[in-house]
Design a protein around this motif. Structure first.
Motif, PDB file in Angstrom:
ATOM      1  N   ASP A   1     -11.340  -2.780  16.580  1.00  0.00           N
ATOM      2  CA  ASP A   1     -12.174  -3.947  16.869  1.00  0.00           C
ATOM      3  C   ASP A   1     -11.523  -4.879  17.887  1.00  0.00           C
ATOM      4  O   ASP A   1     -12.180  -5.723  18.468  1.00  0.00           O
ATOM      5  CB  ASP A   1     -12.549  -4.707  15.602  1.00  0.00           C
TER       6      ASP A   1
ATOM      7  N   ALA B   1      -7.893   0.165   3.561  1.00  0.00           N
ATOM      8  CA  ALA B   1      -8.765  -0.930   3.111  1.00  0.00           C
ATOM      9  C   ALA B   1      -8.861  -0.950   1.588  1.00  0.00           C
ATOM     10  O   ALA B   1      -8.863  -2.023   0.972  1.00  0.00           O
ATOM     11  CB  ALA B   1     -10.150  -0.794   3.736  1.00  0.00           C
TER      12      ALA B   1
ATOM     13  N   VAL C   1      -8.332   4.441   7.709  1.00  0.00           N
ATOM     14  CA  VAL C   1      -8.755   3.043   7.588  1.00  0.00           C
ATOM     15  C   VAL C   1      -9.393   2.788   6.217  1.00  0.00           C
ATOM     16  O   VAL C   1      -9.115   1.766   5.582  1.00  0.00           O
ATOM     17  CB  VAL C   1      -9.703   2.674   8.741  1.00  0.00           C
ATOM     18  N   ARG C   2     -10.224   3.704   5.740  1.00  0.00           N
ATOM     19  CA  ARG C   2     -10.838   3.523   4.415  1.00  0.00           C
ATOM     20  C   ARG C   2      -9.775   3.474   3.319  1.00  0.00           C
ATOM     21  O   ARG C   2      -9.848   2.637   2.412  1.00  0.00           O
ATOM     22  CB  ARG C   2     -11.844   4.642   4.134  1.00  0.00           C
TER      23      ARG C   2
ATOM     24  N   ARG D   1      -6.640  -0.327  -0.367  1.00  0.00           N
ATOM     25  CA  ARG D   1      -5.380  -0.871  -0.865  1.00  0.00           C
ATOM     26  C   ARG D   1      -5.172  -2.322  -0.434  1.00  0.00           C
ATOM     27  O   ARG D   1      -4.089  -2.870  -0.559  1.00  0.00           O
ATOM     28  CB  ARG D   1      -4.224   0.005  -0.388  1.00  0.00           C
ATOM     29  N   GLY D   2      -6.219  -2.928   0.135  1.00  0.00           N
ATOM     30  CA  GLY D   2      -6.170  -4.338   0.480  1.00  0.00           C
ATOM     31  C   GLY D   2      -5.695  -4.653   1.883  1.00  0.00           C
ATOM     32  O   GLY D   2      -5.582  -5.820   2.243  1.00  0.00           O
ATOM     33  N   LEU D   3      -5.410  -3.646   2.709  1.00  0.00           N
ATOM     34  CA  LEU D   3      -4.982  -3.919   4.079  1.00  0.00           C
ATOM     35  C   LEU D   3      -6.207  -4.205   4.943  1.00  0.00           C
ATOM     36  O   LEU D   3      -7.195  -3.473   4.901  1.00  0.00           O
ATOM     37  CB  LEU D   3      -4.201  -2.740   4.655  1.00  0.00           C
ATOM     38  N   THR D   4      -6.137  -5.275   5.710  1.00  0.00           N
ATOM     39  CA  THR D   4      -7.267  -5.659   6.555  1.00  0.00           C
ATOM     40  C   THR D   4      -6.951  -5.602   8.039  1.00  0.00           C
ATOM     41  O   THR D   4      -7.833  -5.805   8.866  1.00  0.00           O
ATOM     42  CB  THR D   4      -7.745  -7.087   6.201  1.00  0.00           C
ATOM     43  N   SER D   5      -5.694  -5.343   8.384  1.00  0.00           N
ATOM     44  CA  SER D   5      -5.305  -5.283   9.782  1.00  0.00           C
ATOM     45  C   SER D   5      -4.290  -4.157   9.955  1.00  0.00           C
ATOM     46  O   SER D   5      -3.338  -4.057   9.182  1.00  0.00           O
ATOM     47  CB  SER D   5      -4.687  -6.619  10.210  1.00  0.00           C
TER      48      SER D   5
END
Length: 150
Positions: free
Chosen positions: A90, A64, A60-61, A66-70
């Motif tokens: 979440d 994130a 996940v880190r 690299r701009g991925l939020t989902s």
């Protein structure tokens, strides 16, 4: 994908026009498999692993950064439990089929390592719907007070 990166290069998910496909795999997967996927336009992210498994927190880190939020995490009970123990989930979408397998079945979510009921994960803002004969439960995950054992 596992230590062999067994995703077929011709898989339909890789042919989705106009959207970027990311594959996360452990370091040490065969270079020819990585190269074949990259030639298809797939972004292959290689991460450290223990016993062929990558830590969800690390995944996940890295995504994130690299701009991925989902991220959609789809897998069996072990994968689901690992993601929940890492506290990276979440929102949960759980499909419940009208079948009873009992102790002979495979757990939808493997052990979470919880010690007390107060450590239990709660699903909030629950929405129920149907897909065919399956009940679909959707909601936000709220983690208990204690930390699950990894």
């Amino acid at each position: 994908m596992g230590p062999r990166l067994a995703l077929p290069v011709g898989a339909r998910v890789l042919a989705e026009e106009g959207s970027k496909t990311w594959v996360v795999a452990p370091l040490g997967v065969p270079g020819m498999r990585v190269l074949a996927l990259r030639r298809r336009g797939v972004e292959v992210l290689l991460l450290p692993a223990r016993h062929g498994r990558m830590a969800f927190g690390t995944i996940v880190r890295e995504l994130a950064a690299r701009g991925l939020t989902s991220v959609l995490i789809e897998g069996g009970g072990t994968v689901a439990a690992e993601a929940l123990r890492a506290r990276v989930v979440d929102r949960l979408v759980l499909f419940i089929a009208p079948l009873l397998l009992g102790g002979d079945g495979v757990a939808a979510i493997a052990s979470l390592g919880l010690r007390r009921i107060s450590d239990a994960l709660r699903i909030e803002d629950v929405v129920l719907s149907w897909v065919g004969a399956d009940l679909v439960l959707e909601g936000r995950v709220r983690y208990g007070r204690g930390r699950p054992r990894a």
